[in-house]
Design a protein around this motif. Structure first.
Motif, mmCIF file in Angstrom:
data_model
loop_
_atom_site.group_PDB
_atom_site.id
_atom_site.type_symbol
_atom_site.label_atom_id
_atom_site.label_comp_id
_atom_site.label_asym_id
_atom_site.label_seq_id
_atom_site.Cartn_x
_atom_site.Cartn_y
_atom_site.Cartn_z
ATOM 1 N N PHE A 69 6.184 -10.488 -1.780
ATOM 2 C CA PHE A 69 5.569 -9.607 -2.776
ATOM 3 C C PHE A 69 4.055 -9.770 -2.778
ATOM 4 O O PHE A 69 3.535 -10.878 -2.628
ATOM 5 N N THR A 70 3.354 -8.653 -2.961
ATOM 6 C CA THR A 70 1.905 -8.677 -3.088
ATOM 7 C C THR A 70 1.503 -7.681 -4.178
ATOM 8 O O THR A 70 2.322 -6.863 -4.611
ATOM 9 N N THR A 71 0.267 -7.748 -4.641
ATOM 10 C CA THR A 71 -0.224 -6.802 -5.648
ATOM 11 C C THR A 71 -1.332 -5.924 -5.071
ATOM 12 O O THR A 71 -2.215 -5.469 -5.791
ATOM 13 N N ASN A 72 -1.276 -5.681 -3.783
ATOM 14 C CA ASN A 72 -2.284 -4.855 -3.110
ATOM 15 C C ASN A 72 -1.553 -3.888 -2.186
ATOM 16 O O ASN A 72 -1.443 -4.122 -0.991
ATOM 17 N N TRP A 73 -1.027 -2.794 -2.742
ATOM 18 C CA TRP A 73 -0.161 -1.927 -1.941
ATOM 19 C C TRP A 73 -0.916 -1.261 -0.794
ATOM 20 O O TRP A 73 -0.374 -1.118 0.310
ATOM 21 N N GLN A 74 -2.165 -0.851 -1.018
ATOM 22 C CA GLN A 74 -2.905 -0.189 0.061
ATOM 23 C C GLN A 74 -3.209 -1.150 1.207
ATOM 24 O O GLN A 74 -3.032 -0.815 2.375
ATOM 25 N N GLY A 75 -3.680 -2.337 0.880
ATOM 26 C CA GLY A 75 -3.956 -3.325 1.916
ATOM 27 C C GLY A 75 -2.707 -3.734 2.656
ATOM 28 O O GLY A 75 -2.725 -3.961 3.875
ATOM 29 N N MET A 76 -1.596 -3.825 1.932
ATOM 30 C CA MET A 76 -0.307 -4.158 2.544
ATOM 31 C C MET A 76 0.123 -3.063 3.526
ATOM 32 O O MET A 76 0.479 -3.347 4.681
ATOM 33 N N CYS A 77 0.099 -1.824 3.056
ATOM 34 C CA CYS A 77 0.569 -0.714 3.893
ATOM 35 C C CYS A 77 -0.345 -0.472 5.090
ATOM 36 O O CYS A 77 0.123 -0.222 6.205
ATOM 37 N N MET A 78 -1.647 -0.574 4.869
ATOM 38 C CA MET A 78 -2.562 -0.342 5.977
ATOM 39 C C MET A 78 -2.479 -1.449 7.015
ATOM 40 O O MET A 78 -2.715 -1.204 8.208
ATOM 41 N N SER A 79 -2.113 -2.671 6.613
ATOM 42 C CA SER A 79 -1.912 -3.736 7.597
ATOM 43 C C SER A 79 -0.815 -3.360 8.581
ATOM 44 O O SER A 79 -0.909 -3.638 9.781
ATOM 45 N N LYS A 80 0.235 -2.709 8.106
ATOM 46 C CA LYS A 80 1.317 -2.262 8.988
ATOM 47 C C LYS A 80 0.892 -1.038 9.794
ATOM 48 O O LYS A 80 1.216 -0.907 10.984
ATOM 49 N N VAL A 81 0.164 -0.126 9.166
ATOM 50 C CA VAL A 81 -0.286 1.075 9.863
ATOM 51 C C VAL A 81 -1.165 0.719 11.060
ATOM 52 O O VAL A 81 -0.983 1.260 12.158
ATOM 53 N N VAL A 82 -2.104 -0.203 10.878
ATOM 54 C CA VAL A 82 -3.007 -0.531 11.983
ATOM 55 C C VAL A 82 -2.262 -1.268 13.095
ATOM 56 O O VAL A 82 -2.604 -1.134 14.268
ATOM 57 N N PHE A 83 -1.226 -2.040 12.730
ATOM 58 C CA PHE A 83 -0.375 -2.662 13.755
ATOM 59 C C PHE A 83 0.352 -1.584 14.555
ATOM 60 O O PHE A 83 0.362 -1.597 15.790
ATOM 61 N N ASN A 84 0.973 -0.636 13.853
ATOM 62 C CA ASN A 84 1.683 0.443 14.539
ATOM 63 C C ASN A 84 0.748 1.298 15.381
ATOM 64 O O ASN A 84 1.152 1.846 16.413
ATOM 65 N N ALA A 85 -0.511 1.415 14.941
ATOM 66 C CA ALA A 85 -1.483 2.222 15.676
ATOM 67 C C ALA A 85 -1.803 1.626 17.039
ATOM 68 O O ALA A 85 -2.336 2.314 17.916
ATOM 69 N N VAL A 86 -1.472 0.352 17.221
ATOM 70 C CA VAL A 86 -1.615 -0.302 18.528
ATOM 71 C C VAL A 86 -0.283 -0.273 19.279
ATOM 72 O O VAL A 86 -0.140 0.363 20.319
ATOM 73 N N CYS A 87 0.704 -0.964 18.741
ATOM 74 C CA CYS A 87 1.964 -1.167 19.480
ATOM 75 C C CYS A 87 2.764 0.119 19.636
ATOM 76 O O CYS A 87 3.208 0.454 20.738
#
Length: 319
Positions: free
Chosen positions: A183-201
């Motif tokens: 769990f985290t309290t930073n939904w944008q930072g959490m979601c964008m961390s996955k988006v930038v990973f997917n943007a590579v792999c």
């Protein structure tokens, strides 16, 4: 709690089956893809394997939206970004949504929570990401990739608050299901961390039609990843979005995740290889959009978006 799964695809089956089998909760599946629904009914459930082994039928309840009259406590949504708006409209018209329900989604890309917010109050929306590889090889035929207990996911409330009672209950059910929630309290930072990973792999594996293990064999991958991550981080920071992982942690994760899921074809490639539109506009395109909105040009991400769309166009010459 009782769950309703909107979208019986790769990740919908993964979450629903693991909740049903490991957490012992009721899960009803809602789907609009007729071959999928009818195959489940024909064979008495969904066919599940893990890393191509131990294939078996898991009985599930599946419905078209107009058939369903249940009232789950929580909806879980796994649809492709391009399909979500139409799906939500159809489900709403079928009377599926109620004011007392919560909703969770860990879809790829960005832009879906704004659409979900049209039907659910902000304090009842739980955002998620999932570092969980799954393949849907045919209707009602799914393969869970990775060893047991390798699942990792994150969740945060759309209002960035600490968990309330229902959210904590969902977290506890995900933990019992062995989905590995954090769990985290930073939904944008959490979601964008996955988006930038997917943007590579996801994007690069799709461009070269590679499994993740083949992708990481190339020694230049960390430097390619660093270039894409630096653009993405620069754009996010200008927008006031601070990711929950550092640049170097993201670079390192490309190697560790690619090796862990070496036989996995990312979801973007799965769509591409089956002739479906990809979600590149909601991944690399979303990063580029954030950059443009804040006077920063993500040149590499914009170039990759064009490359993927060009590859999509070229498929018609290879059929």
């Amino acid at each position: 709690m009782k769950y309703g799964m909107i979208g019986a695809g790769a990740m919908g089956y993964r979450y629903g089956v693991m909740l049903q089998e490991n957490a012992g909760v009721q899960v009803d599946f809602i789907d609009t893809w007729k071959p999928n629904v009818e195959k489940v009914r024909e064979q008495g459930g969904v066919s599940v394997a893990r890393d191509h082994h131990d294939r078996h039928i898991v009985p599930i309840n599946i419905f078209y939206p107009e058939e369903y009259h249940g009232h789950p406590d929580v909806w879980i949504i796994f649809k492709k970004q391009m399909q979500l708006e139409e799906e939500l409209k159809r489900d709403s018209e079928a009377g599926l949504f109620h004011d007392d329900q919560y909703v969770f989604s860990a879809m790829n890309g960005m832009g879906h929570f704004e659409k979900i917010n049209q039907y659910f109050a902000k304090d009842k929306i739980i955002c998620g990401t999932a570092m969980i590889a799954t393949r849907l090889d045919a209707p009602a035929n799914v393969d869970f990739m990775g060893p047991v207990n390798s699942e990792v996911m994150h969740m945060a409330r759309y209002n960035n608050q600490e968990p309330d009672e229902v959210t904590q209950g969902i977290f506890d059910d995900f933990k019992k299901a062995k989905l590995g929630p954090v769990f985290t309290t930073n939904w944008q930072g959490m979601c964008m961390s996955k988006v930038v990973f997917n943007a590579v792999c996801n994007t690069l594996c799709t461009m070269f039609e590679m499994q993740m293990g083949q992708f990481i064999e190339y020694p230049g991958v960390p430097e390619m990843a660093r270039q894409l991550f630096n653009e993405a981080f620069d754009a996010c920071e200008r927008a006031g979005i601070y990711l929950i992982e550092t640049r170097e942690e993201e670079v390192a994760s490309v190697t560790t995740i690619s090796k862990a899921y070496k036989y996995h074809y990312p979801s973007m490639y799965q769509d591409f290889s089956k002739g479906r539109p990809t979600e590149v506009d909601y991944i690399n395109g979303y990063i580029a959009k954030i950059g443009r909105e804040h006077d920063y040009i993500c040149r590499t991400h914009e170039f990759l978006v064009h490359e993927v769309h060009m590859a999509e166009l070229m498929r018609k010459y290879h059929n």
